[in-house]
Design a protein around this motif. Sequence first.
Motif, mmCIF file in Angstrom:
data_model
loop_
_atom_site.group_PDB
_atom_site.id
_atom_site.type_symbol
_atom_site.label_atom_id
_atom_site.label_comp_id
_atom_site.label_asym_id
_atom_site.label_seq_id
_atom_site.Cartn_x
_atom_site.Cartn_y
_atom_site.Cartn_z
ATOM 1 N N ASN A 22 17.084 45.647 62.790
ATOM 2 C CA ASN A 22 17.163 46.884 62.279
ATOM 3 C C ASN A 22 17.183 47.778 63.574
ATOM 4 O O ASN A 22 18.129 48.716 63.830
ATOM 5 C CB ASN A 22 16.344 47.642 61.287
ATOM 6 C CG ASN A 22 16.545 47.034 59.985
ATOM 7 O OD1 ASN A 22 17.511 46.507 59.647
ATOM 8 N ND2 ASN A 22 15.402 47.257 59.125
ATOM 9 N N LEU A 40 26.332 53.300 52.505
ATOM 10 C CA LEU A 40 24.856 53.255 52.763
ATOM 11 C C LEU A 40 24.832 51.833 53.064
ATOM 12 O O LEU A 40 25.294 50.788 52.623
ATOM 13 C CB LEU A 40 24.174 53.236 51.418
ATOM 14 C CG LEU A 40 22.772 53.100 51.493
ATOM 15 C CD1 LEU A 40 21.931 54.008 52.190
ATOM 16 C CD2 LEU A 40 22.097 52.759 50.121
ATOM 17 N N GLY A 43 18.816 49.086 54.659
ATOM 18 C CA GLY A 43 17.575 49.909 53.993
ATOM 19 C C GLY A 43 17.389 49.875 52.685
ATOM 20 O O GLY A 43 16.228 50.110 52.223
ATOM 21 N N ASP A 44 18.445 49.295 51.788
ATOM 22 C CA ASP A 44 18.060 49.298 50.359
ATOM 23 C C ASP A 44 18.252 47.947 49.986
ATOM 24 O O ASP A 44 18.932 47.137 50.929
ATOM 25 C CB ASP A 44 19.157 50.526 49.889
ATOM 26 C CG ASP A 44 18.290 51.975 49.843
ATOM 27 O OD1 ASP A 44 17.714 52.131 48.527
ATOM 28 O OD2 ASP A 44 18.493 52.475 50.744
ATOM 29 N N ASP A 45 18.337 47.766 48.561
ATOM 30 C CA ASP A 45 18.745 46.363 48.154
ATOM 31 C C ASP A 45 20.026 46.064 48.400
ATOM 32 O O ASP A 45 20.384 44.773 48.350
ATOM 33 C CB ASP A 45 18.262 46.269 46.661
ATOM 34 C CG ASP A 45 16.819 46.474 46.622
ATOM 35 O OD1 ASP A 45 16.092 45.564 47.236
ATOM 36 O OD2 ASP A 45 16.119 47.028 46.014
ATOM 37 N N CYS A 46 20.817 46.939 48.283
ATOM 38 C CA CYS A 46 22.367 46.518 48.484
ATOM 39 C C CYS A 46 23.085 47.745 49.496
ATOM 40 O O CYS A 46 22.421 48.744 49.385
ATOM 41 C CB CYS A 46 23.043 46.617 46.953
ATOM 42 S SG CYS A 46 22.453 45.517 45.727
#
Length: 338
Positions: A22, A40, A43-46
């Motif tokens: 990251n 996006l 940072g998120d699941d997808c």
Amino acid sequence: MPRERKASETKKGELELIQLINSRVEQRLAREDKHGPLVLGIGDDCAVLRPRRSEDLVVTTDLSLENVHFRLDWHAPESVGHRCLARGLSDLAAMGARPVAAFLSLAVPAKLTGRWIERFLDGFLALAGRYRLPLAGGDTADSRGVMCADIVLLGNVPTGKALLRSGAHAGDIVYVTGTLGGAAAELDALARAPSSFRKQGNGLHPHLYPEPRLDVGRALLRRRLATAAIDLSDGLSTDLTHICERSRLAAVIDAQSLPIASSATLQQALHGGEDYELLFTARPGVPIPRKIGGIVVHAIGKMIKLSPRHSPEARIYLLSREGTRTPLAPQGWEHFRS
């Protein structure tokens, strides 16, 4: 007391490795194109992508496996990272696509999670940054053995306009960019003396640092020059056979017209692979520039009708200086056989 090792030299846990990736993305990669489909990223699941109505998404995947595609004692980590991404970018180039997002999954032994993986990311992200390509996600795992990098790339093209292998017509001229056989020749030299390549930079090294022809592919699509296209990853004899099969044609290649790299042989140019140049066909009446995107383009043959005498094993003829046609079977790279 034993010398304390620097943090970059020590093994990292999975969370540390993800944090490293990251931070490198933030440091080395340009910000995501806010006008592109990526909404996006990490940072998120997808990841979230939102393609335009006027565009198709094209997707490619590619594995880079230790001792198959690279060797730790031959290839610098920067080269492994660069090659991992370049292989996928070359697929996008063959479709005439603009790259929009990358997903990288790494299976690595714990011993490589320190400085080696940092240098791998240097090579990967340096190439990604040149194309403003965001690293939008991926996965990590302890391989407890060999290292494997799995790349997934997304690109976009205008709806229904992607360059395909199936669009060639009888009479079309066959073209290739750049030169052929250089990657195979450099790999042979690397195998003979790997230590002599350890301090090489990423310039003019067709095997260690191949250049995907993205600008050429997009120009071919935008200017409607090509009827079919493919990237030369497995060798001219194998990849041209793919166009022949998908277009239900055969081909004649003029051996005297092949742009053979100065370090390479005819056999390496025909079968060596990993040049990542673009092979494409165009109608005979279409004027093809001598250079596209700054890369020289060469006419090397033509597509012909498929006749009953063409065997499935050899749809290509090699035309000699004397005018003799010799069947040319695909002898490039093929997993489980090569």
